[in-house]
Each structure stands twice: as structure tokens, then as C-alpha cells.
Design an enzyme around this catalytic site. Structure first.
Site, mmCIF file in Angstrom:
data_model
loop_
_atom_site.group_PDB
_atom_site.id
_atom_site.type_symbol
_atom_site.label_atom_id
_atom_site.label_comp_id
_atom_site.label_asym_id
_atom_site.label_seq_id
_atom_site.Cartn_x
_atom_site.Cartn_y
_atom_site.Cartn_z
ATOM 1 N N ASP A 159 17.528 5.486 30.620
ATOM 2 C CA ASP A 159 17.122 4.171 31.091
ATOM 3 C C ASP A 159 16.224 4.313 32.324
ATOM 4 O O ASP A 159 16.431 5.194 33.160
ATOM 5 C CB ASP A 159 18.398 3.399 31.480
ATOM 6 C CG ASP A 159 18.116 1.963 31.864
ATOM 7 O OD1 ASP A 159 17.750 1.193 30.971
ATOM 8 O OD2 ASP A 159 18.268 1.623 33.055
ATOM 9 N N GLU A 191 12.785 5.652 28.502
ATOM 10 C CA GLU A 191 12.350 4.269 28.678
ATOM 11 C C GLU A 191 11.457 4.278 29.918
ATOM 12 O O GLU A 191 11.939 4.260 31.045
ATOM 13 C CB GLU A 191 13.543 3.334 28.888
ATOM 14 C CG GLU A 191 13.124 1.893 28.797
ATOM 15 C CD GLU A 191 13.705 0.977 29.872
ATOM 16 O OE1 GLU A 191 13.508 -0.233 29.760
ATOM 17 O OE2 GLU A 191 14.324 1.462 30.830
#
Ligand code: NOJ
Length: 548
Positions: free
Chosen positions: A201, A248
Site C-alpha cells: 500500500d 500501489e
């Protein structure tokens, strides 16, 4: 299952355990419930699952606020349940990618508790602090509607701490070698328990310059920032040679190849640039955005693999569109009250909402998605055309329970609706009594069957991930035909985004007797050296033949 290159051509299905299937009737999805649905995922044909955060968490950001990297939220199951889920997935040849949030922790994480309580503690340096706010490093917060900036005052420490997301998500000081060791340990821990890779993330914010301590106020010295990701890859591969890291990194197009680290950092990276353009193109019935995306994206062949997608569990972020298209998309796709617009950059709507629930348009978007070079990520529920619930706060609108059938809560849970983590959509065109898996399964024309056919087609066409790729000239702005050549075969993928019939004649240098119609309703007629493709509204056709 060891196959080092599996990720270069994978269909990855993203699901949140909390909203996928409830096995114990308490209204929250759990790993036991998810195990019961593995046959569904197997039938759909996916290669890997991306499991969104399931760790203990106060859930103030849907689990992206981790309070303990080594556990499972007990409402979702136990470590043993995770292990069993991974084992059952592996038996079906499905890999498991878990989501790891290393840019920040929850402020309820033990590290932060100790960091704020004791400035002498080793944990204090796990985070970033300042006592001189006026001079501290400044940048915009990523959730601008909710946070004024990137520093918040902590009463216990009597200092400000740095956070690029919500104030309850203090950024980790990833320049600190002790923090890095912690992260490597977390990677090893989950690989040992059956994970096959990780979605990392907020990779982009991890590397951003950050305020340092109160005395120097220098930018944190990350050294060569990419070294962190390279080391993560070494750690992961030492443990399991075909495990992967998926970034990401919602960065500017010209910086994206950086995250692949010349083939030594991330294996995979979400293609946010293509996402904004592709989903927009299908909605506005014009192919220019696809060409534009391909023009601005760096060539990453040989260093890493894009993961293309149509929607995810966040807002549909439009910032990668050119300004005029960005402004246009804001009104063109939004709901009438402007309720869907969020973070000054996107819509909290699902794919089906963007296309007025039109299954044909959703299907042609999937055909384009599956026929682009790279891997694919599917957002759970998009394969049946689920819609958003804008009465829910923030991005929870797109995180309602999976709609399995027309029984209460859409078959997600036997609990009372008010007990469910989020309520199932029970009103409007995408209510669970109209849109659900059971109703679409077995109907060859349903969206689910069409997506399933595309997953299978993609599997049958190694040309897409491995072949030479180029878009062909077409006569209409609404049609897109691209061509792959690999190992003596040519694959053409033709799409019509218009509301009406379009015909294209393109070169097809194959032996006519070998032409095979792989998938799609479009018709075709092969003639010497070329092919005529006849496409009704939202039709697509993939054609393959042996090169002459
Ligand atoms: C990206 C995640 O996809 C999103 O849901 C989350 O809020 C932020 N990162 C912060 O972790």
C-alpha cells in the site's frame, strides 16, 4: 506451484474478507466464509486473490490502519483460518496476495503507543516528529477533505507527528533501519503462513521526503529510496522464489518505471494511468484516451509488469486525465447531487454506476482490460455489475457485501441486516434481488458468464502477455483494434465502444483456414490479407490465426 513468471499474465481478484461471505452468521465476512466461496473464484478462473487488510485494526480506514501486523482481526477469523484459506486456495491453483500497509500504522499500534509515551524509547524513532511546526517540511495531505495538513499534535508526546493520510495513521519512519527490519520480518511471517506475495500500500508516499526530528528539521534521509523496495524483494524471494511484490504507486507517469528498479524492485505495479483513461474511454465512447495513456506511459518491458484494472475499492481517481477530460469526467459520470465526488479527484462509484448499469458496456470494458498487455485486477462484485450505495460514508459506498443470491443480505450473511459490517444494496437497479451471482450463473449471456469467458480467453492467449503489441489504424474513433504476434500466431482484439454498429477492415496476415474466433459476439469475414470485423454496439471479437 512454483512458476517464476506466473505474475506476468495473471488475473488477480481483489476481495475484502469483511464483505465477501459470512461463515458464522455475525454479519461480518470471515475467512471461513471465504473458503466456502473458493469454488466460485476457481470457476471464474482467477490466478490469484488480493486480500485487502484483515489485521487487527480500529477500522477507521477500512483496515488500512493496522494495529498489529501479526494477527487476524478476530471478527474475520484466526491465523489458523488464514492458513486454511491459503491452503484451500493453493489446492485450486490460486495464489494469495495480502495487502501490507508499510507507509503508516494505526495510532493504536503498540509501536505508536510506546513512541508517544517515551521519547527515549527506540519506538520514538519509528515515526516522524517535530517541535518546530513552522519550519517543518510541508506537503499536501492525501485526504484533503478530512485533514488540513501532514502534521498533527500529539498531546502525550507534546510534539507534532507526520501523517500523509488520516491523522490516525502516523507515517512510519522507513529511513530507520530498525523499522526496515520490522517490515522484512512481517513479509517473512506471512510468507511462512501461506501468502504468495504482497500488495504494498502507498508505495509512493513511503518514499516521499518527510520531516525529520525536532533538532535538525532535515528531510529524512532515505539513502537511495529504491533500495528499500529492492531489499524487500530480496527478502521475499529468499523465502519463496516465485513470490511477488505489487506496488500501489500513484505517481506521475514519467516516474513509474522507477518502482520496478530495473527489474530488482517491484514485480508488479497498478497502472493508474491506464485505469483513468480506459474506464473513461469506455464511458465516453471514444478511443483517444487509450492512445493517450499509451503515449504517456513509460515502456516497462523487461523490467516489470503492469496490473491493469477498471475500478478498485477506493475512489475512481481521475487525476491522471488531462485537465479538460478531468473536468468533463467530474460531471459526466457523477450522481445528480454531486454526492459521488470525493477528495477533489474522483468518484466513489462502482464500474456499473459509471456505465448506467449497461452490461454490454461493462463487458466491452472487460474485453479491453483483458486484451491489454500485462496482468489484470478485478474488483470483487464488478463481474456481476454491482452498484454503489452513496448513503454510506466516504469510500464505504463501494464496499458493500458481495451479492450471492436474492436471499436476505444478498446471501452474504444470515445475520440481521443492521448487524452487517455494511448493509447489502437492497434498493434500486443494482439491488441484490436483481443483481446477484445465482441469477447470472448458468446464463451464457449474463455479465458473469461473459467475464468468465474473457478470463478463459485470456488464459488461452499467451500472445497478450508475451507477444509484440500494437494498435491498428481504424476508421472510427469508437473502435479499437489491437494486434499481438507471438510464436507464429497473430491475435486481433477488436472493440466497438459506440452505441451503434461499426465495421472495420484491418490487415490480418494469417492463413485464412486457421482463423479461430476466440471470444466475443462480433462477426468477421476473412479475405486475402485482411479481415472485416462487424461489431454491434459494445461488441468485441478476438480472432487468432497462424501467421503466413
Ligand atoms: C490506499 C488504499 O487503497 C486506501 O484504501 C487507503 O485509504 C490508503 N492507501 C491509505 O492506506
Amino acid at each position: 506451484m512454483s512458476e517464476p513468471d506466473w505474475y506476468e499474465d495473471a488475473t488477480i481478484y481483489s476481495l475484502d474478507v469483511k464483505t465477501f461471505n459470512d461463515g458464522d452468521g455475525d454479519g461480518w465476512g470471515d475467512f471461513r466464509g471465504a473458503i466456502e466461496r473458493l469454488d466460485y473464484l476457481d470457476e471464474l478462473g482467477v490466478d490469484a486473490l488480493w486480500i485487502r487488510p484483515f489485521y487487527p485494526s480500529p477500522l477507521r480506514d477500512n483496515g488500512y490502519d493496522v494495529a498489529d501486523y501479526y494477527g487476524v482481526d478476530d471478527r474475520l477469523g484466526s491465523l489458523a483460518d488464514f492458513r486454511e484459506f491459503a491452503d484451500r486456495a493453493h489446492e485450486r491453483g490460486i495464489r494469495v496476495i495480502t495487502d501490507l500497509v508499510f507507509n503508516h500504522t494505526s495510532n493504536e499500534h503498540e509501536w505508536f503507543r510506546r513512541a508517544r509515551e517515551d521519547p527515549e524509547s527506540e519506538y520514538h524513532d519509528y515515526y516522524l516528529w517535530t517541535s518546530h511546526l513552522a519550519d517543518a517540511h510541508q506537503r499536501g495531505n492525501i485526504f484533503p477533505e478530512y485533514e488540513d495538513g501532514v502534521w498533527s499534535y500529539d498531546e502525550v508526546a507534546d510534539k507534532h507527528y507526520f501523517h500523509q493520510f488520516y491523522g490516525h495513521q502516523p507515517d512510519l519512519n522507513v529511513a530507520n533501519p530498525a523499522v526496515r527490519e520490522e517490515l522484512y520480518d512481517v513479509l517473512r511471517f506471512w510468507l511462512d503462513r501461506g501468502a504468495d506475495g504482497f500488495r504494498i500500500d502507498a508505495a509512493h508516499p513511503m518514499l516521499m521526503p518527510k520531516g525529520h526530528d525536532a533538532t535538525t528539521l532535515d528531510e529524512t534521509d532515505l539513502g537511495d529510496p529504491i533500495e528499500l523496495f529492492k531489499e524487500m524483494r530480496r527478502v521475499v524471494e529468499a523465502e519463496q522464489s516465485d513470490a511477488v511484490l505489487l506496488a500501489e504507486a500513484d505517481d506521475e507517469p514519467e516516474h513509474l518505471d522507477y518502482y520496478f528498479g530495473d527489474g530488482e524492485a517491484f514485480h508488479l505495479q497498478f497502472n493508474f494511468v491506464m485505469n483513468a483513461h480506459l474506464t473513461y474511454a469506455v464511458g465516453v465512447k471514444d478511443t483517444w484516451p487509450l492512445q493517450r495513456a499509451e503515449e504517456v506511459l513509460p515502456d516497462v518491458s523487461g523490467v516489470g509488469t503492469w496490473v491493469n484494472f477498471l475500478r478498485n475499492h477506493d475512489e475512481w481517481n481521475l487525476l491522471k486525465l488531462p485537465e479538460e477530460a478531468f473536468e468533463h469526467a467530474r460531471g459526466y459520470f457523477g450522481d445528480d447531487d454531486g454526492d459521488s465526488w470525493i477528495f477533489e479527484r474522483g468518484h466513489r462509484l462502482r464500474l456499473a454506476d459509471l456505465y448506467d448499469g449497461d452490461p454490454g458496456r461493462i463487458a466491452v470494458a472487460h474485453s479491453l482490460l483483458f486484451s491489454l498487455p500485462g496482468s489484470v485486477a478485478l474488483q470483487s462484485g464488478d463481474e456481476i455489475g454491482m452498484g454503489a450505495d452513496l448513503s454510506l460514508p466516504e469510500r464505504e459506498a463501494v464496499r458493500t457485501p458481495m451479492q450471492w443470491d436474492d436471499s436476505p443480505n444478498g446471501g452474504f450473511s444470515t445475520a440481521a441486516p443492521e448487524e452487517c459490517y455494511n448493509p447489502a444494496v437492497d434498493e434500486g437497479p443494482s439491488a441484490y434481488d436483481r443483481v446477484n451471482v445465482a441469477a447470472q450463473r448458468g446464463d451464457p449471456d449474463s455479465l458473469l458468464s461473459r467475464v468468465e469467458a474473457l478470463v478463459a480467453a485470456r488464459d488461452a492467449c499467451p500472445e497478450i502477455a508475451r507477444g509484440d503489441y500494437r494498435a491498428l489504424e481504424t476508421d472510427h474513433k469508437e473502435t479499437r483494434v489491437h494486434r499481438f504476434e507471438h510464436d507464429g500466431t497473430v491475435l486481433l482484439c477488436a472493440h466497438n465502444l459506440a452505441d451503434g454498429y461499426r465495421e472495420e477492415v484491418v490487415g490480418f496476415d494469417v492463413d485464412p483456414d486457421t482463423v479461430e474466433h476466440v471470444v466475443g459476439d462480433g462477426e468477421h469475414h476473412v479475405a486475402e490479407g485482411g479481415v472485416t470485423v462487424e461489431l454491434d454496439a459494445c461488441d468485441y471479437a478476438w480472432l487468432r490465426g497462424e501467421k503466413r
